[in-house]
Design a protein around this motif. Structure first.
Motif, PDB file in Angstrom:
ATOM      1  N   CYS A  15       0.760  -1.374  -0.029  1.00  0.00           N
ATOM      2  CA  CYS A  15      -0.061   0.048  -0.042  1.00  0.00           C
ATOM      3  C   CYS A  15       0.897   1.212  -0.010  1.00  0.00           C
ATOM      4  O   CYS A  15       1.859   1.629   0.833  1.00  0.00           O
ATOM      5  CB  CYS A  15      -0.919   0.289   1.268  1.00  0.00           C
ATOM      6  SG  CYS A  15      -2.076   1.464   1.353  1.00  0.00           S
ATOM      7  N   ASP A  38      -3.126   4.354  -1.822  1.00  0.00           N
ATOM      8  CA  ASP A  38      -3.833   5.280  -0.765  1.00  0.00           C
ATOM      9  C   ASP A  38      -3.729   6.725  -1.462  1.00  0.00           C
ATOM     10  O   ASP A  38      -2.532   7.170  -1.395  1.00  0.00           O
ATOM     11  CB  ASP A  38      -3.418   4.999   0.442  1.00  0.00           C
ATOM     12  CG  ASP A  38      -4.354   5.696   1.512  1.00  0.00           C
ATOM     13  OD1 ASP A  38      -5.130   6.642   0.909  1.00  0.00           O
ATOM     14  OD2 ASP A  38      -4.207   5.326   2.764  1.00  0.00           O
ATOM     15  N   ILE A  75      -7.538   3.274  -2.250  1.00  0.00           N
ATOM     16  CA  ILE A  75      -8.226   3.821  -1.218  1.00  0.00           C
ATOM     17  C   ILE A  75      -8.368   5.391  -1.535  1.00  0.00           C
ATOM     18  O   ILE A  75      -7.497   6.093  -1.618  1.00  0.00           O
ATOM     19  CB  ILE A  75      -7.715   3.517  -0.105  1.00  0.00           C
ATOM     20  CG1 ILE A  75      -7.279   2.008   0.241  1.00  0.00           C
ATOM     21  CG2 ILE A  75      -8.304   4.065   1.153  1.00  0.00           C
ATOM     22  CD1 ILE A  75      -6.454   1.376   1.351  1.00  0.00           C
ATOM     23  N   TYR A 249      -8.966  -1.182   6.957  1.00  0.00           N
ATOM     24  CA  TYR A 249      -7.840  -1.386   6.093  1.00  0.00           C
ATOM     25  C   TYR A 249      -7.631  -2.736   6.063  1.00  0.00           C
ATOM     26  O   TYR A 249      -7.278  -3.082   4.609  1.00  0.00           O
ATOM     27  CB  TYR A 249      -6.323  -0.388   6.576  1.00  0.00           C
ATOM     28  CG  TYR A 249      -6.314   0.957   6.039  1.00  0.00           C
ATOM     29  CD1 TYR A 249      -5.698   1.249   4.746  1.00  0.00           C
ATOM     30  CD2 TYR A 249      -6.862   2.038   6.938  1.00  0.00           C
ATOM     31  CE1 TYR A 249      -5.763   2.471   4.202  1.00  0.00           C
ATOM     32  CE2 TYR A 249      -6.652   3.352   6.390  1.00  0.00           C
ATOM     33  CZ  TYR A 249      -6.120   3.493   5.025  1.00  0.00           C
ATOM     34  OH  TYR A 249      -5.800   4.725   4.604  1.00  0.00           O
TER      35      TYR A 249
END
Length: 260
Positions: A15, A38, A75, A249
């Motif tokens: 991520c 993200d 995200i 998450y």
């Protein structure tokens, strides 16, 4: 094998946050790993605040940004950003920011003396002078701080030129409001920022102009009013704790890993 390749092999999912290098994303993908972006605060300030001066330019920036990376998931910072760009990617979601874990509830003082903006003072622009004059006329002082202290009675969140851009209003995170929940600090927030509108409970004050802001600050001088706001914030703070947000998450990452 290079050291970085060894590290990559040890991980199932990456991520990557904010201003990430597309080449690094694609480097990881070539090694068969899942990659999630993200996309929180992924623009340069104030460069892109100034350049992305229309909704069309703002949208094209994110279309280009997401189009140059091979992703397994994204995200987004808030619901509005998800609505604007989820069609560009598969397996996307939005997750709000947690409050800083070090924050503890403040003591509500009978007399409010200090109004604070917590963050980089540059982002306030001309609001710094406006807030100082307002607070002085209300018998309080205004301060800008890098972090939260016990000496804060009321918080304000707003951005001035050139930082109150379209991209900031639509996609900046909710962290300042989350921190007020975490510390139980009564506050008034800029209505124009979507993340505040999306995450505000009924006791959060949102102002649309200088007159609204002055009225909010005047109201917040009242001790019982601030106590009632704090009680509502502390009842709600668990929704923005690290533990709660981390679980969101984890659940999302597991879904990405399980996807074919």
């Amino acid at each position: 094998m290079h050291e970085i390749d060894k590290k990559i092999n040890e991980v199932d999912l990456f991520c990557i946050i904010k201003l990430a290098d597309p080449e690094f994303f694609n480097y990881i993908k070539k090694r068969g790993k899942k990659v999630v972006y993200d996309i929180l605060d992924c623009w340069a300030q104030p460069k892109h605040d100034i350049a992305l001066n229309s909704l069309n330019r703002t949208r094209q920036f994110f279309i280009d940004r997401l189009g140059e990376i091979k992703l397994d998931g994204v995200i987004f910072s808030n619901k509005l950003m998800h609505e604007d760009f989820s069609y560009l990617v598969s397996n996307s979601t939005y997750i709000y920011h947690h409050y800083w874990p070090i924050l503890k509830p403040i003591q509500i003082r009978e007399i409010a003396t200090t109004v604070a903006y917590v963050g980089d003072v540059r982002f306030l622009g001309n609001w710094q002078h406006i807030l100082r004059r307002m607070c002085e006329s209300l018998g309080m002082k205004f301060i800008a701080l890098p972090g939260y202290t016990d000496n804060i009675d009321i918080c304000v969140a707003v951005r001035g030129e050139p930082y109150n851009s379209i991209v900031a209003q639509r996609y900046k995170s909710n962290v300042k409001l989350a921190n007020c929940y975490g510390a139980g600090i009564p506050c008034t927030m800029d209505y124009e920022q979507a993340s505040y509108r999306e995450t505000a409970i009924g006791s959060v004050l949102l102002f649309k102009d200088k007159d609204n802001l002055y009225h909010d600050l005047e109201q917040l001088k009242d001790y019982n009013y601030r106590r009632a706001i704090q009680e509502s914030f502390l009842a709600h703070r668990h929704n923005y704790s690290v533990e709660t947000i981390a679980k969101q998450y984890e659940n999302y990452f597991q879904g990405v890993l399980n996807a074919s």
